[in-house]
Motif scaffolding. Structure first.
Motif, PDB file in Angstrom:
ATOM      1  N   VAL A 200       0.843  -1.189   0.000  1.00 42.84           N
ATOM      2  CA  VAL A 200       0.000   0.000   0.000  1.00 42.84           C
ATOM      3  C   VAL A 200       0.883   1.245   0.000  1.00 42.84           C
ATOM      4  CG1 VAL A 200      -1.690   1.321   1.343  1.00 42.84           C
ATOM      5  CG2 VAL A 200      -1.922  -1.157   1.134  1.00 42.84           C
TER       6      VAL A 200
ATOM      7  N   LYS B  50      -0.532   1.534  -5.304  1.00 45.07           N
ATOM      8  CA  LYS B  50      -1.521   0.729  -4.583  1.00 45.07           C
ATOM      9  C   LYS B  50      -2.168   1.589  -3.512  1.00 45.07           C
ATOM     10  CE  LYS B  50      -2.207  -3.960  -3.130  1.00 45.07           C
ATOM     11  NZ  LYS B  50      -1.531  -5.250  -2.990  1.00 45.07           N
ATOM     12  N   ASN B  51      -3.504   1.705  -3.573  1.00 44.36           N
ATOM     13  CA  ASN B  51      -4.269   2.520  -2.632  1.00 44.36           C
ATOM     14  C   ASN B  51      -4.533   1.760  -1.331  1.00 44.36           C
ATOM     15  OD1 ASN B  51      -4.541   4.666  -4.502  1.00 44.36           O
ATOM     16  ND2 ASN B  51      -6.226   3.593  -5.481  1.00 44.36           N
ATOM     17  N   GLU B  52      -5.009   2.503  -0.335  1.00 37.17           N
ATOM     18  CA  GLU B  52      -5.344   1.912   0.967  1.00 37.17           C
ATOM     19  C   GLU B  52      -6.364   0.780   0.837  1.00 37.17           C
ATOM     20  OE1 GLU B  52      -4.345   2.741   4.197  1.00 37.17           O
ATOM     21  OE2 GLU B  52      -2.875   4.179   3.453  1.00 37.17           O
ATOM     22  N   ASP B  53      -7.308   0.931  -0.096  1.00 37.33           N
ATOM     23  CA  ASP B  53      -8.353  -0.080  -0.267  1.00 37.33           C
ATOM     24  C   ASP B  53      -7.921  -1.200  -1.221  1.00 37.33           C
ATOM     25  OD1 ASP B  53      -8.368   1.308  -2.628  1.00 37.33           O
ATOM     26  OD2 ASP B  53     -10.499   1.785  -2.607  1.00 37.33           O
ATOM     27  N   LYS B  54      -6.617  -1.282  -1.482  1.00 35.31           N
ATOM     28  CA  LYS B  54      -5.988  -2.330  -2.300  1.00 35.31           C
ATOM     29  C   LYS B  54      -6.264  -2.196  -3.801  1.00 35.31           C
ATOM     30  CE  LYS B  54      -4.901  -4.821   1.412  1.00 35.31           C
ATOM     31  NZ  LYS B  54      -3.836  -4.805   2.188  1.00 35.31           N
ATOM     32  N   THR B  55      -6.939  -1.119  -4.221  1.00 35.61           N
ATOM     33  CA  THR B  55      -7.117  -0.881  -5.651  1.00 35.61           C
ATOM     34  C   THR B  55      -5.866  -0.208  -6.191  1.00 35.61           C
ATOM     35  OG1 THR B  55      -8.158   1.264  -5.261  1.00 35.61           O
ATOM     36  CG2 THR B  55      -9.631  -0.660  -5.455  1.00 35.61           C
TER      37      THR B  55
ATOM     38  N   LYS C 161      -4.130   2.741  -8.573  1.00 37.63           N
ATOM     39  CA  LYS C 161      -4.266   3.996  -9.306  1.00 37.63           C
ATOM     40  C   LYS C 161      -3.210   3.953 -10.404  1.00 37.63           C
ATOM     41  CE  LYS C 161      -4.076   8.935  -9.086  1.00 37.63           C
ATOM     42  NZ  LYS C 161      -3.528  10.093  -8.432  1.00 37.63           N
TER      43      LYS C 161
END
Length: 116
Positions: free
Chosen positions: A63, A103-108, A110
């Motif tokens: 993340v 990698k974003n906090e919500d695992k998606t 960008k």
């Protein structure tokens, strides 16, 4: 005789002018709509290809971490077609085009398209 009404010739002239305006403007508006739809589909295709590559090849992406992937790597490995165009420039991807993956906090993921 009542002079407050429009004559038939004046009404026909107005309808002819409106018809010409419609003939010119409708194809332009439809073309703009098609271009934006094509661009959206292209961005979604790239997003899916980059996500597939990252999920299969970069398993240790944490993340907040950033990874740079060359567009040619995705093309050579079959994730993208070699004729696919950069939606921002309209030109075919080359070795100067990279995908910045965060990698974003919500695992998606960008994904940004950048030049290096």
């Amino acid at each position: 005789m009542n002079k407050k009404a429009f004559t038939m010739v004046e009404l026909i002239a107005v309808f002819v002018i409106l018809g010409v305006i419609a003939l010119v403007s409708v194809p332009v508006i439809l073309n703009l709509s098609n271009d934006s739809t094509d661009n959206l589909v292209l961005k979604e295709t790239i997003q899916t290809a980059v996500e597939a590559y990252v999920n299969l090849n970069i398993t240790d992406l944490e993340v907040g971490q950033t990874e740079y992937i060359n567009s040619i790597k995705l093309i050579n490995n079959g994730y993208l077609d070699k004729e696919i165009k950069n939606p921002e420039t309209g030109k075919v991807f080359n070795s100067d085009d990279y995908f910045e993956v965060i990698k974003n906090e919500d695992k998606t993921l960008k994904i940004n398209i950048i030049k290096r």
